[in-house]
Design a protein around this motif. Structure first.
Motif, PDB file in Angstrom:
ATOM      1  N   ASN A  94       0.822  -1.208   0.000  1.00  0.00           N
ATOM      2  CA  ASN A  94       0.000   0.000   0.000  1.00  0.00           C
ATOM      3  C   ASN A  94       0.857   1.259   0.000  1.00  0.00           C
ATOM      4  O   ASN A  94       0.467   2.286  -0.572  1.00  0.00           O
ATOM      5  CB  ASN A  94      -0.939   0.010   1.206  1.00  0.00           C
ATOM      6  N   CYS A  95       2.029   1.175   0.631  1.00  0.00           N
ATOM      7  CA  CYS A  95       2.942   2.324   0.653  1.00  0.00           C
ATOM      8  C   CYS A  95       3.404   2.694  -0.757  1.00  0.00           C
ATOM      9  O   CYS A  95       3.642   3.867  -1.052  1.00  0.00           O
ATOM     10  CB  CYS A  95       4.153   2.023   1.533  1.00  0.00           C
ATOM     11  N   ILE A  96       3.543   1.692  -1.616  1.00  0.00           N
ATOM     12  CA  ILE A  96       3.933   1.956  -3.005  1.00  0.00           C
ATOM     13  C   ILE A  96       2.863   2.799  -3.683  1.00  0.00           C
ATOM     14  O   ILE A  96       3.156   3.819  -4.334  1.00  0.00           O
ATOM     15  CB  ILE A  96       4.139   0.635  -3.777  1.00  0.00           C
ATOM     16  N   ALA A  97       1.614   2.404  -3.508  1.00  0.00           N
ATOM     17  CA  ALA A  97       0.500   3.139  -4.112  1.00  0.00           C
ATOM     18  C   ALA A  97       0.411   4.556  -3.565  1.00  0.00           C
ATOM     19  O   ALA A  97       0.309   5.538  -4.320  1.00  0.00           O
ATOM     20  CB  ALA A  97      -0.806   2.390  -3.857  1.00  0.00           C
ATOM     21  N   VAL A  98       0.449   4.676  -2.249  1.00  0.00           N
ATOM     22  CA  VAL A  98       0.319   5.982  -1.604  1.00  0.00           C
ATOM     23  C   VAL A  98       1.458   6.915  -2.017  1.00  0.00           C
ATOM     24  O   VAL A  98       1.241   8.105  -2.278  1.00  0.00           O
ATOM     25  CB  VAL A  98       0.295   5.808  -0.071  1.00  0.00           C
ATOM     26  N   SER A  99       2.659   6.377  -2.091  1.00  0.00           N
ATOM     27  CA  SER A  99       3.812   7.204  -2.446  1.00  0.00           C
ATOM     28  C   SER A  99       3.706   7.743  -3.865  1.00  0.00           C
ATOM     29  O   SER A  99       4.063   8.893  -4.135  1.00  0.00           O
ATOM     30  CB  SER A  99       5.108   6.401  -2.293  1.00  0.00           C
ATOM     31  N   SER A 100       3.211   6.924  -4.783  1.00  0.00           N
ATOM     32  CA  SER A 100       3.064   7.392  -6.171  1.00  0.00           C
ATOM     33  C   SER A 100       2.097   8.563  -6.249  1.00  0.00           C
ATOM     34  O   SER A 100       2.317   9.517  -6.998  1.00  0.00           O
ATOM     35  CB  SER A 100       2.591   6.238  -7.067  1.00  0.00           C
TER      36      SER A 100
END
Length: 320
Positions: free
Chosen positions: A154-160
């Motif tokens: 989820n951190c990957i999505a949020v960071s993008s």
């Protein structure tokens, strides 16, 4: 965020009733509104999009949830794709790890993220010797301090999204490393020497399998035990999906499985390989058994759909 005043959905106010109530709390002081669009039948997302008129959108994944209302995973995908269709003049954030999402038509701008090098935000995840996960995202190395793979994904999505909206990497890393999960969302507690993983907020097949992977990541002395209640709204696929949860327990070789509910009995029936397992028809019997069988050092995952109220099982087992 230091550059945005953020308005957001709270709890599960994501329906045709909850979403308008959420919008009533939006005012001129907010620069961004983050809204969850919920659906349990075809047409729900389309209707909510007419209310929200989104400028940015993300679909995290397509999972076999709410099948009672949708009928098939294909119908779920079709319903969710409406969000991207509504972004003709906006930005769609596309998870390249989900083949169904990758196939969606994107009428507007597209930003991709995922565990592939050709993504706009390419990522990799490395497991450290202590079991915690390090996220490598677009050349930035983030020691997350967690063993929760779902959180890191989820951190990957949020960071993008955050980077696209102008948030600095330093702030993103700080937020990831200081994040504390809300109640019922893989919240880890220490109760009378027992590690309790409270993932009771809700459950579907994908989230249940992910939670079991999280339980598997816990090492050290003590048993790994799964306390599992029914997953709801699965229609005719309910027995099959509950069996898959049992098969996952066999695969990761946990030490014990305690189940409760009309469909979780199918999970119990799938357990083999010497794993201790018991099925219960009443919360009182389950609570009594857990009180007798849990010991200091155990790691215990509690999981089930909202209607199973598994958080009450935790409260009763560890009261006094």
């Amino acid at each position: 965020s230091s550059i945005h005043r953020v308005h957001a959905t709270e709890g599960n106010f994501n329906t045709s009733v909850g979403l308008p109530l959420t919008l009533l709390t939006l005012d001129d002081s907010h620069s961004i509104s983050i809204l969850e669009l919920g659906a349990n039948q075809p047409g729900d997302i389309e209707y909510l999009c007419t209310i929200v008129e989104p400028t940015h959108g993300i679909i995290t994944n397509i999972a076999p949830a709410h099948l009672e209302g949708f009928g098939s995973v294909e119908a779920i995908a079709k319903s969710k794709s409406v969000l991207f269709n509504s972004l003709e003049n906006g930005i769609a954030f596309v998870n390249t790890a989900d083949e169904r999402i990758v196939d969606f038509q994107i009428p507007g701008e597209k930003v991709t993220f995922g565990l592939s090098s050709d993504s706009d935000f390419p990522a990799d995840i490395h497991q450290e010797n202590d079991g915690t996960l390090t996220l490598i995202l677009d050349t930035h190395v983030v020691a997350t301090g967690t063993m929760n793979l779902s959180f890191v994904k989820n951190c990957i999505a949020v960071s993008s999204i955050a980077v696209t909206l102008g948030v600095k990497w330093e702030e993103i890393v700080g937020k990831i490393q200081s994040f504390t999960p809300p109640p019922g969302r893989c919240q880890v507690k220490q109760l009378v020497g027992i590690t309790v993983i409270d993932d009771t907020y809700n459950a579907n097949l994908v989230s249940s399998l992910a939670a079991l992977d999280y339980l598997k990541a816990f090492s050290g002395n003590g048993r790994r035990i799964f306390v599992f209640g029914d997953m709801f709204e699965l229609g005719e696929t309910a027995p099959e999906q509950h069996v898959k949860v049992g098969e996952k327990c066999n695969e990761i070789k946990i030490d014990g499985v305690f189940t409760i509910g009309e469909n979780a009995i199918h999970t119990d029936s799938a357990i083999n390989g010497g794993i201790e397992h018991r099925h219960f028809s009443s919360p009182a019997d389950l609570i009594t058994s857990l009180k007798k069988n849990l010991h200091a050092g155990d790691k215990v995952l509690f999981k089930g759909s909202r209607g199973m109220a598994m958080e009450r099982i935790i409260e009763r087992v560890f009261e006094n």
